[in-house]
Scaffold this motif. Structure first.
Motif, PDB file in Angstrom:
ATOM      1  N   HIS A 134       0.730  -1.284  -0.122  1.00  0.00           N
ATOM      2  CA  HIS A 134      -0.165   0.046  -0.059  1.00  0.00           C
ATOM      3  C   HIS A 134       0.835   1.297   0.115  1.00  0.00           C
ATOM      4  O   HIS A 134       0.370   2.340   0.286  1.00  0.00           O
ATOM      5  N   HIS A 135       2.028   1.146  -0.493  1.00  0.00           N
ATOM      6  CA  HIS A 135       2.984   2.203  -0.360  1.00  0.00           C
ATOM      7  C   HIS A 135       2.590   2.952  -1.665  1.00  0.00           C
ATOM      8  O   HIS A 135       3.068   2.359  -2.743  1.00  0.00           O
ATOM      9  N   ALA A 136       2.513   4.150  -1.808  1.00  0.00           N
ATOM     10  CA  ALA A 136       2.291   5.007  -2.833  1.00  0.00           C
ATOM     11  C   ALA A 136       3.638   4.808  -3.735  1.00  0.00           C
ATOM     12  O   ALA A 136       3.777   4.886  -5.155  1.00  0.00           O
ATOM     13  N   SER A 137       4.679   4.673  -3.192  1.00  0.00           N
ATOM     14  CA  SER A 137       6.138   4.929  -3.714  1.00  0.00           C
ATOM     15  C   SER A 137       6.558   3.366  -4.196  1.00  0.00           C
ATOM     16  O   SER A 137       7.727   3.231  -4.908  1.00  0.00           O
ATOM     17  N   SER A 299      13.180   7.740  11.689  1.00  0.00           N
ATOM     18  CA  SER A 299      11.684   8.003  11.534  1.00  0.00           C
ATOM     19  C   SER A 299      11.356   9.277  11.442  1.00  0.00           C
ATOM     20  O   SER A 299      11.653  10.170  12.203  1.00  0.00           O
ATOM     21  N   LEU A 300      10.765   9.484  10.245  1.00  0.00           N
ATOM     22  CA  LEU A 300      10.198  10.878   9.995  1.00  0.00           C
ATOM     23  C   LEU A 300       8.409  10.920  10.169  1.00  0.00           C
ATOM     24  O   LEU A 300       7.983  10.007   9.526  1.00  0.00           O
ATOM     25  N   VAL A 308       6.578  13.748   4.056  1.00  0.00           N
ATOM     26  CA  VAL A 308       8.049  13.246   4.454  1.00  0.00           C
ATOM     27  C   VAL A 308       8.445  12.106   3.567  1.00  0.00           C
ATOM     28  O   VAL A 308       9.742  11.552   3.743  1.00  0.00           O
ATOM     29  N   SER A 309       7.553  11.607   2.839  1.00  0.00           N
ATOM     30  CA  SER A 309       8.161  10.375   1.886  1.00  0.00           C
ATOM     31  C   SER A 309       9.056  11.033   0.828  1.00  0.00           C
ATOM     32  O   SER A 309      10.003  10.493   0.675  1.00  0.00           O
ATOM     33  N   GLY A 310       9.012  12.192   0.490  1.00  0.00           N
ATOM     34  CA  GLY A 310       9.492  12.977  -0.588  1.00  0.00           C
ATOM     35  C   GLY A 310      11.048  12.928   0.364  1.00  0.00           C
ATOM     36  O   GLY A 310      12.297  12.701  -0.443  1.00  0.00           O
ATOM     37  N   GLY A 319       8.627   5.435   2.264  1.00  0.00           N
ATOM     38  CA  GLY A 319       7.388   5.510   3.216  1.00  0.00           C
ATOM     39  C   GLY A 319       6.052   6.002   2.577  1.00  0.00           C
ATOM     40  O   GLY A 319       6.022   6.085   1.385  1.00  0.00           O
ATOM     41  N   HIS A 320       5.373   6.606   3.474  1.00  0.00           N
ATOM     42  CA  HIS A 320       4.136   7.439   3.204  1.00  0.00           C
ATOM     43  C   HIS A 320       4.158   9.024   3.555  1.00  0.00           C
ATOM     44  O   HIS A 320       5.011   9.402   3.806  1.00  0.00           O
TER      45      HIS A 320
END
Ligand code: AMP
Ligand code: MN
Ligand code: MN
Length: 348
Positions: A134-137, A299-300, A308-310, A319-320
């Protein structure tokens, strides 16, 4: 059964993967799993969603009569204590004992191959590989990719595939999928907590699982030493109100020596970001956890001002949008400075 306990016929399913991908996954499982070697893999340092999705699906395959079945993840087989009572853990094998030439590989909660460590080579050797995520990346590294970026947890994709395989939920599968769903929604608190999340939770609870007992075990229990360690690490947190275009950043770090002094295992730090991100004066929170001499797991979290995924991708991780991470090098101060410099680029 209550109305929410079953999926009403004709009701639109949660959209995401194309029908052709769902069908391909169902066909791969039906053709290869009954007689072949099936290897399930989740990401390194598994969290509740990774382990819960993998084990819940493993139990579903077992119900289908699949016998040559293994579950694994890269690195040592350290299952964090909160997850050490999950049903299906007997299927877990260390990575070096995992089938070298599986017929079917199914991967859970993994956005990119880098999170598979040495197990990445098992995918091309298999007759079919299916990625549930389910990660957009997600880089779509599987032969068949069931990726739904609108799902709050991989366990939602997992439940749908079990449903399409006609595997009914039972209390053990439900416990695994509930742990996964509760973990990735922060106990049904995060933005991704949609009606579909609560509907799935209702179906799981209807099997007879005990949500109160499960939540206490996975969220509200920690050793006394871990509490003292939290106190120390939170005591050294620093607030930087001008970071992230004035939205603010709070950060702290935990060393291997901190863990040693309090005689704690690294998993206890997995939830330490939660008190850090409560700080009202900061949109962004950063927790830097030592992995080795010069290596830190970072961890962000954001409350909505920064993607923060960017930031994490720019630093070599992923991440998300509001929860991401990466592996950093240098001192904690240097790692955080590098993060701070990226924040302005990813203001939402
Ligand atoms: P954590 O801060 O470890 O709870 O991770 C938050 C999110 O960031 C999860 O969705 C992870 O999948 C992702 N993540 C954390 N660390 C990494 C990494 N080193 N590489 C890629 N994604 C990561
Ligand atoms: Mn995960
Ligand atoms: Mn997840």
């Amino acid at each position: 059964m209550t109305e929410v306990a079953t999926r009403a016929a004709g009701m639109p399913r949660q959209s995401g993967p194309a029908d052709a991908d769902w069908s391909a996954a169902v066909t791969a499982v039906r053709e290869l799993a009954p007689t072949g070697r099936v290897l399930l893999i989740c990401h390194v340092n598994p969290d509740g969603d990774a382990l819960g999705s993998m084990l819940g699906f493993a139990l579903g395959l077992r119900r289908l009569g699949v016998t040559r079945l293994q579950a694994t993840f890269p690195g040592g087989l350290d299952v964090p204590v909160p997850f050490a009572e999950l049903p299906g853990l007997d299927l877990l094998v260390p990575e070096d004992q995992a089938y070298e030439d599986p017929d079917l590989v199914i991967v859970f909660d993994v956005a990119a191959e880098s999170r598979l460590g040495g197990l990445v080579g098992r995918l091309p050797r298999a007759k079919a590989s299916v990625v549930l995520d389910h990660h957009a990346s997600n880089t779509r590294f599987g032969g068949i990719n069931l990726v739904d970026a609108r799902a709050a947890a991989t366990s939602m994709v997992c439940e749908e595939l079990l449903d399409r395989l006609d595997v009914p939920l039972d209390v053990e599968i439900a416990e695994c999928l509930y742990v996964a769903l509760a973990t990735d929604t922060g106990s049904f608190k995060f933005d991704m907590t949609t009606p579909q999340v609560h509907e799935m939770a209702a179906r799981l609870i209807a099997t007879g699982i005990r949500p109160g007992e499960i939540s206490r075990r996975i969220f509200d229990t920690r050793p006394f030493g871990a509490m003292k360690l939290f106190g120390e690490v939170l005591g050294r947190a620093a607030l930087d109100p001008t970071a992230a275009g004035g939205h603010g950043m709070v950060w702290t770090y935990a060393t291997l020596d901190d863990l040693d002094r309090h005689q704690q295992a690294p998993y206890v730090l997995d939830t330490l970001i939660d008190p850090v991100r409560t700080v009202a004066e900061a949109d962004v929170s950063v927790l830097v956890k030592q992995l080795g001499v010069d290596e830190w797991a970072v961890s962000l979290r954001s409350k909505g001002a920064v993607d923060v995924s960017g930031v994490a991708v720019a630093m070599g991780g992923g991440g998300h949008r509001l929860a991401a991470g990466f592996t950093g090098h240098g001192t904690p101060g240097e790692v955080v400075l590098a993060v701070r410099e990226q924040l302005d680029r990813f203001l939402i």
